[in-house]
Design a protein around this motif. Structure first.
Motif, PDB file in Angstrom:
ATOM      1  N   MET A  88       0.839  -1.208   0.000  1.00  0.00           N
ATOM      2  CA  MET A  88       0.000   0.000   0.000  1.00  0.00           C
ATOM      3  C   MET A  88       0.864   1.244   0.000  1.00  0.00           C
ATOM      4  N   LEU A  89       1.996   1.181   0.679  1.00  0.00           N
ATOM      5  CA  LEU A  89       2.906   2.317   0.696  1.00  0.00           C
ATOM      6  C   LEU A  89       3.422   2.599  -0.709  1.00  0.00           C
TER       7      LEU A  89
ATOM      8  N   LEU B   1       2.037   1.727  -3.476  1.00  0.00           N
ATOM      9  CA  LEU B   1       0.907   2.178  -4.280  1.00  0.00           C
ATOM     10  C   LEU B   1       0.669   3.666  -4.082  1.00  0.00           C
ATOM     11  N   LYS B   2       0.723   4.089  -2.819  1.00  0.00           N
ATOM     12  CA  LYS B   2       0.430   5.487  -2.512  1.00  0.00           C
ATOM     13  C   LYS B   2       1.415   6.411  -3.191  1.00  0.00           C
ATOM     14  N   GLN B   3       2.710   6.048  -3.117  1.00  0.00           N
ATOM     15  CA  GLN B   3       3.714   6.920  -3.723  1.00  0.00           C
ATOM     16  C   GLN B   3       3.605   6.900  -5.237  1.00  0.00           C
TER      17      GLN B   3
ATOM     18  N   LEU C  59       0.863   6.405  -6.967  1.00  0.00           N
ATOM     19  CA  LEU C  59      -0.319   7.193  -7.330  1.00  0.00           C
ATOM     20  C   LEU C  59      -0.001   8.667  -7.352  1.00  0.00           C
TER      21      LEU C  59
END
Lengths: 541, 214
Positions: free
Chosen positions: B58-59, B61-63, B65
């Motif tokens: 998720m980390l 993915l967040k960056q 995005l």
């Protein structure tokens, strides 16, 4: 909207869409719905810039418009939708766990672009998947389309409201804005498209294919020469369904921690069966007979019918009321209680809303405070003396903890007068927990902390901007040198451009930014739990 | 009577403090005289962040995005700041679209009509270049007609005026002949009126007194 929410919304908009969109969004959030010319006046930007920003916001479903009776169009920002931007990684990850890579990329493309027609999104995803595959292989559109259809069937994506079909008569002037509407039954209907094709790579592998594909792509890219078959049908991600999925996950893990793995599997099966039949605001799922449940259990769990019945009886009898028995037909019908309410307990390890208070208290105040809090939740109202007795904590410490929680507004005092004149010496003072108020206060704190985290992260990046740019340039140089074939000595020399201490600084920066990002994700999970709790409690009549 | 007792003991309250639990002689925490510090001391360490595969994915993915959204056309960049002087290098710099046209094509049927930005730039250029040519053509025709009508009259009084008119009109139409005919007579690059060919210089000139001779 509270100040904390406003601040968080504007930070999110600025990070993802730029300054101009942030200014426009901010103005809309602070002053409410307004027409275009007032907005231009308020923000002080050029009209073209405001129009551009509004188009972006409407495309991403963050702003909605409404035609007023006088003919002007008013724009309104949707603050709760803007806050969801925080949760995008969680949605994408969930799609990945459920539907694999195509599902993940489909949801990601839809989130990045807001609304897209099916043909467009399938083409993009196929291209992206082809990039990651080995040379020579391409991803077929059919596989991506089938994942798309599955996503639509399970309601994870839905159709956007469409322009009304009936043509305007020549006499009536066209309305300033289209009134978009969609019928309930059409929302998940996938149009019958025959999408034939394969994903294309960006760089050429075989020249013949490239030649053909390039010509095709030039025709299709602009979309000007030919209209795609599903013109006008746009799809968006159905966030409510994802939220429902997260709730189900939380329920299942709660059951698992309270009872055992098998019972959690039973509940999971029940929830899966009623995924699409449960309305989003319902408190219980549709009744399911135990025969149906037995048939739908996953293949790995070969438990007998009687064992299943015993499990269901146990679940129904549990004081936490996960499962309720609603009838006897078909071997007993059961429903799962999906609505969380304040009555539903204080079981510690489960991710039910109450326990989000408890880990918070544990961290801030200590385990004894948490004990007192749990006690108050259970017993509702207690006097000072009773608190000390029940919690088995010495008076001095109990007093101290109670006052600290009181000063944080987690606990409140309730006066009960004995005499009509409310004389202080003759009134009871009872400690109590006002759950809704405490939940809202915690939520407010969460918003504040995420906003602080984001600002801190931006500050860190800002301070090390020069270093980051330098390292990016060095990487670019290295990449180009490697592409043209350079010796190891030359590469080493270029790498030396970043000195040792600078490298360390970069490492520290990366670690900090990662930590901050991970914390933002975690706070977002708490936000989700608290928001669902508040929402579900408000809905109950 | 009123006011007596103030300050005596610890500070009297309207309700019975014992009921709340503050007994006699108990030390209360000192009163706060200033706002709480910005970074209060942590009494307990925070719980560790969720790690593991899910947390890291998720980390990432967040960056990812965040990075991707900056590159999309939805990221509205403010227009390039106007320089005070036009510089030569501006021609060669890849400037961001200063005109506020939209980079992506939204479906205009779904948006309110007032939001549509008309791309005026290209059209303005086209129409501007068309118009003068037409005007020039019209001018030429008009002037030709005028000349013919004037020639027919052939009045000496107006002949000079006609010539001047012709010259002026010709001067307007034909940009080549911007200079007076005087300047073209001797076929030099220099404007003859500025050049003094030195005939009046030297001992021949009578105006010695005005200029010093070196």
């Amino acid at each position: 909207m509270t100040q904390a929410e406003l601040r968080l919304c504007s930070l999110l908009l600025q990070e993802h869409f730029g300054e101009i969109v942030e200014i426009v969004g901010n103005s809309l959030l602070r002053t409410g719905p307004r027409p275009l010319r007032l907005l231009v006046g308020d923000t002080g930007l050029l009209p073209d810039q405001v129009k551009k920003a509004l188009c972006v916001l409407i495309q991403h479903n963050l702003v909605r418009y409404e035609v007023q009776p006088r003919g002007s169009v008013e724009y309104e920002a949707r603050s709760e939708r803007i806050l969801r931007i925080l949760r995008y990684p969680r949605y994408i990850y969930t799609a990945k766990t459920l539907y694999g890579d195509p599902g993940e990329l489909l949801v990601e493309e839809l989130l990045l672009h807001g609304q897209l027609p099916m043909s467009c999104v399938v083409a993009r995803v196929a291209d992206r998947l082809t990039e990651t595959m080995e040379d020579g292989k391409t991803m077929d559109y059919a596989e991506v389309s089938s994942t798309f259809v599955r996503l639509a069937d399970t309601h994870f994506i839905q159709r956007c409201p469409t322009v009304p079909e009936n043509p305007q008569s020549a006499k009536a002037p066209p309305p300033p804005a289209p009134a978009l509407a969609i019928a309930e039954k059409d929302m998940y209907a996938v149009p019958q498209l025959s999408l034939v094709g394969k994903g294309k790579r960006r760089h050429s592998c075989s020249e013949e294919e490239e030649g053909e594909h390039k010509a095709k792509r030039q025709k299709q890219e602009g979309g000007r020469s030919e209209t795609p078959p599903d013109d006008g049908i746009y799809w968006q991600v159905n966030l409510e369904r994802f939220h429902q999925h997260f709730r189900d996950q939380a329920l299942v893990s709660a059951v698992a921690s309270r009872m055992d793995q098998t019972s959690s599997e039973v509940v999971r099966t029940m929830l899966r069966m009623s995924e699409v039949t449960t309305a989003s605001g319902a408190s219980h799922t549709q009744p399911l007979s135990s025969n149906e449940i037995f048939r739908s259990l996953p293949a790995g769990y070969n438990i007998g019918k009687q064992v299943l019945d015993q499990y269901l009886a146990l679940l129904a009898d549990d004081p936490l009321e996960f499962v309720g028995k609603s009838g006897d037909s078909g071997g007993g019908t059961y429903t799962v209680k999906v609505m969380w309410g304040p009555g539903a307990s204080w079981a510690p390890p489960s991710p039910f809303p109450h326990p989000s208070f408890i880990p918070l208290l544990l961290c801030r105040f200590g385990s004894r405070c948490a004990r007192i809090f749990r006690l108050l939740l259970r017993k509702k109202h207690l006097e000072q003396k009773q608190v000390e007795d029940f919690a088995m904590i010495p008076a001095k410490e109990a007093k101290d903890m109670l006052y600290r929680m009181l000063s944080e507004n987690l606990v409140s005092l309730q006066e009960i007068p004995k005499t009509p004149d409310h004389a202080p010496s003759r009134t009871f003072y009872l400690y109590t927990v006002n759950v809704m108020a405490a939940a809202r206060m915690l939520l407010h704190r969460c918003y504040k902390s995420v906003a602080n985290l984001m600002e801190r992260r931006q500050r860190e990046m800002q301070e090390n901007k020069r270093l980051l740019e330098k390292s990016q340039r060095v990487e670019a140089i290295l990449a180009s040198m490697q592409a043209t074939g350079a010796e190891a000595a030359q590469l080493h020399e270029v790498e030396e451009m970043i000195t040792g201490p600078e490298r360390q600084q970069l490492e520290t920066l990366k670690r900090n930014v990662n930590k901050i990002d991970a914390s933002e994700n975690q706070v977002d999970e708490t936000i989700f739990v608290l928001e669902s709790f508040i929402e579900s409690t408000m809905k109950r009549p | 009577m009123a006011g007596r007792g103030r300050g005596r003991g610890r500070g009297q309250m309207t309700f019975n403090v014992e009921a709340v639990g503050i007994g006699k002689g108990d030390a209360l925490p000192p009163p706060t005289l200033q706002p709480s510090p910005l970074f209060p001391a942590l009494e307990r360490r925070a719980a560790p962040l969720p790690g593991g595969e899910e947390g890291e994915y998720m980390l990432a993915l967040k960056q990812e995005l965040r990075r991707a959204m900056r590159g999309l056309p939805y990221f509205v960049k403010p227009g390039a700041p106007r320089r005070d002087i036009e510089r030569y290098s501006d021609k060669y710099q890849l400037s961001s679209p200063v005109d506020s046209a939209i980079d992506w094509n939204p479906d205009w049927r779904r948006l309110p009509r007032e939001l549509k930005i008309r791309v005026r730039r290209l059209r303005k250029g086209r129409t501007a270049s068309l118009v003068p040519k037409q005007h020039v053509a019209l001018d030429k025709e008009e002037t030709i007609k005028k000349l013919e009508s004037l020639e027919k009259k052939e009045e000496e009084v107006t002949s000079e005026e006609e010539e001047e008119k012709e010259e002026e009109e010709e001067g307007k139409e034909e940009e080549e002949e911007e200079y007076d005919e005087e300047e073209h007579e001797e076929e030099t690059d220099y404007v003859l009126s500025y050049f003094d060919n030195g005939e009046s210089f030297g001992p021949d000139s009578d105006d010695n007194g005005d200029e010093a001779v070196y």
